[in-house]
Design an enzyme around this catalytic site. Structure first.
Site, PDB file in Angstrom:
ATOM      1  N   ASP A   1      -1.478   6.650   6.146  1.00  0.00           N
ATOM      2  CA  ASP A   1      -2.557   5.730   5.795  1.00  0.00           C
ATOM      3  C   ASP A   1      -2.744   4.801   6.992  1.00  0.00           C
ATOM      4  OD1 ASP A   1      -4.186   3.713   4.862  1.00  0.00           O
ATOM      5  OD2 ASP A   1      -2.935   3.195   3.126  1.00  0.00           O
TER       6      ASP A   1
ATOM      7  N   TRP B   1       0.825  -1.217   0.000  1.00  0.00           N
ATOM      8  CA  TRP B   1       0.000   0.000   0.000  1.00  0.00           C
ATOM      9  C   TRP B   1       0.855   1.262   0.000  1.00  0.00           C
ATOM     10  CZ3 TRP B   1      -4.303  -1.104  -1.950  1.00  0.00           C
ATOM     11  CH2 TRP B   1      -4.977  -2.281  -1.614  1.00  0.00           C
TER      12      TRP B   1
ATOM     13  N   LYS C   1     -11.977  -1.662   6.820  1.00  0.00           N
ATOM     14  CA  LYS C   1     -11.141  -2.582   7.589  1.00  0.00           C
ATOM     15  C   LYS C   1     -11.607  -2.653   9.045  1.00  0.00           C
ATOM     16  CE  LYS C   1      -8.800  -3.073   3.892  1.00  0.00           C
ATOM     17  NZ  LYS C   1      -7.645  -2.314   3.437  1.00  0.00           N
TER      18      LYS C   1
HETATM   19  C1  LIG Z   1      -7.109  -1.928   2.119  1.00  0.00           C
HETATM   20  C2  LIG Z   1      -6.063  -0.909   2.185  1.00  0.00           C
HETATM   21  C3  LIG Z   1      -5.961   0.100   1.223  1.00  0.00           C
HETATM   22  C4  LIG Z   1      -6.859   0.166   0.009  1.00  0.00           C
HETATM   23  O1  LIG Z   1      -8.075   0.664   0.385  1.00  0.00           O
HETATM   24  P1  LIG Z   1      -9.212   0.993  -0.700  1.00  0.00           P
HETATM   25  O2  LIG Z   1     -10.261   1.587   0.173  1.00  0.00           O
HETATM   26  O3  LIG Z   1      -9.595  -0.301  -1.325  1.00  0.00           O
HETATM   27  O4  LIG Z   1      -8.657   1.960  -1.671  1.00  0.00           O
HETATM   28  C5  LIG Z   1      -4.981   1.054   1.376  1.00  0.00           C
HETATM   29  N1  LIG Z   1      -4.143   1.032   2.428  1.00  0.00           N
HETATM   30  C6  LIG Z   1      -4.204   0.081   3.373  1.00  0.00           C
HETATM   31  C7  LIG Z   1      -3.258   0.105   4.517  1.00  0.00           C
HETATM   32  C8  LIG Z   1      -5.167  -0.914   3.284  1.00  0.00           C
HETATM   33  O5  LIG Z   1      -5.245  -1.870   4.228  1.00  0.00           O
END
Ligand SMILES: *Cc1c(COP(=O)(O)O)cnc(C)c1O
Length: 376
Positions: free
Chosen positions: A187, A118, A211
């Protein structure tokens, strides 16, 4: 809403008939009391005679609901008036582009720490939109099994970007870089609200809600107002953070249902005593599972370095891919679902987000012992 006693949420309680233990990486488990509450008021939400799915986002009660969710989130995180909570769409992945477009436009420098898929995507997206993005550190040299602790930050950098929890590799920052040369941007998709946060060094945090918070379709952004106000001007409205700040995230139709469920989750977290208490539970859950892995005599092998292990995504391997396949199949037959590792790495991944009950982790550990006894 009627919440069980914190100590009984929901560890120790039986799962309702037909429900499995859900270890999905995302979209992922939601708290049972939240699902029950949403189901109970689905047909007639707060006396409106219609469901929350059918209400207008301009309805007074819907606007009030979204503001309440924002307030509850601010109180959980103890955010001051200098921060704004935003409800966006486009996932964490759209933030990969929006962040550099707003804060490192026209070739300005920004530093990235690459700790897995990511953060790599975020870094490449920043370069794609024309930012002068560089890697200040990477753990790629050892298969992303650890969180780096030395960085080559540039003084001119507009922000330092990191991924607090690496959903795919099962690693997590325990402490963030101290005294960074620029504000941190993170993130936090897969560990948002799993632990208390000191945001002193941060300017922006983003998290795809699917998540650890809500259904897919909502991205939560926390942004320091002064940082957002100094962003690039003239971007399309939906790519400019100011648009969401000025409209309380209601410039266009927001994901109303997701915000509503997120709001119920915030109340559920508050009812448990806040993020300190939630974090203690998460630490205890993860410890039990890692202890089970470490005491298996090498039958189960954790993939992350011990000092970098995630409390949210516990990744491990079995002696062979054949045994892993059998493990996943037999686990699923026993109601332990979603245990497959990310498709890019394979293996086993138990995502034990806030909503995964203690009893689910204990059921997984019991299954692991039985499986090893039969196949070890
Ligand atoms: C799942 C995830 C993403 C992607 O998220 P989307 O909402 O599908 O764009 C990005 N960063 C992390 C750390 C993730 O776990």
């Amino acid at each position: 809403m009627a919440l069980p006693e914190p100590s009984r949420i929901p560890g120790g309680l039986a799962q309702p008939a037909g429900r499995v233990y859900n270890f999905n990486g995302g979209p992922a488990a939601l708290p049972l009391p939240v699902l029950e509450e949403a189901a109970a008021e689905l047909l007639n939400w707060r006396g409106t005679g219609m469901s929350i799915l059918e209400n207008s986002h301009r309805d007074k009660k819907v606007v009030a609901m979204a503001l309440e969710a924002e307030d509850d989130l601010k109180s959980l995180l103890r955010l001051g008036e200098d921060w704004k909570v935003l409800f966006l769409q486009g996932g964490a992945s759209l933030q990969f582009a929006m962040i550099p477009m707003n804060f490192a436009p026209d070739g300005l420098p920004c530093d990235y720490v690459n700790t897995g898929m990511w953060s790599d995507k975020a870094y490449k997206e920043a370069r794609l939109v024309g930012a002068d993005a560089r890697l200040a550190a990477s753990s790629e040299d050892d298969g992303f099994t650890y969180i780096p602790d030395s960085f080559s930050f540039r003084l001119a950098s507009r922000y330092v970007y990191l991924t607090s929890n690496n959903t795919v590799r099962g690693t997590q920052w325990k402490a963030f870089p101290s005294r960074p040369p620029a504000p941190l941007v993170a993130d936090m998709s897969s560990d948002f609200l799993s632990r208390p946060l000191d945001l002193t060094d941060f300017a922006l945090v983003h998290a795809g809600a699917q998540k650890n918070v809500a259904p897919a379709g909502l991205t939560i952004v926390l942004v320091r107002k002064d940082f957002a106000l100094n962003g690039k001007k003239g971007l399309p409205h939906l790519l400019d953070y100011r648009t969401y700040i000025d409209s309380d995230s209601m410039y266009n139709t927001p994901p109303v249902f997701c915000i509503y469920v997120a709001g119920l989750v915030f109340k559920w977290l508050k009812a448990q005593g806040g993020l300190d208490r939630v974090c203690l539970r998460n630490e205890a859950k993860a410890k039990r599972l890692y202890d089970a892995i470490d005491s298996s005599g090498g039958f189960y092998r954790g993939t992350a370095r011990e000092d970098s292990r995630s409390l949210m995504n516990v990744t491990y391997r079995l002696p062979s891919p054949e045994l892993e396949k059998k493990f996943l199949e037999e686990g699923k037959a026993q109601g332990l679902c979603g245990l497959g590792g990310h498709r890019s790495v394979g293996g086993v991944r138990a995502s034990i987000y806030n909503a995964v009950p203690d009893a689910g982790v204990d059921a997984l550990i019991a299954f692991m012992k039985d499986f090893q006894a039969a196949n070890g």
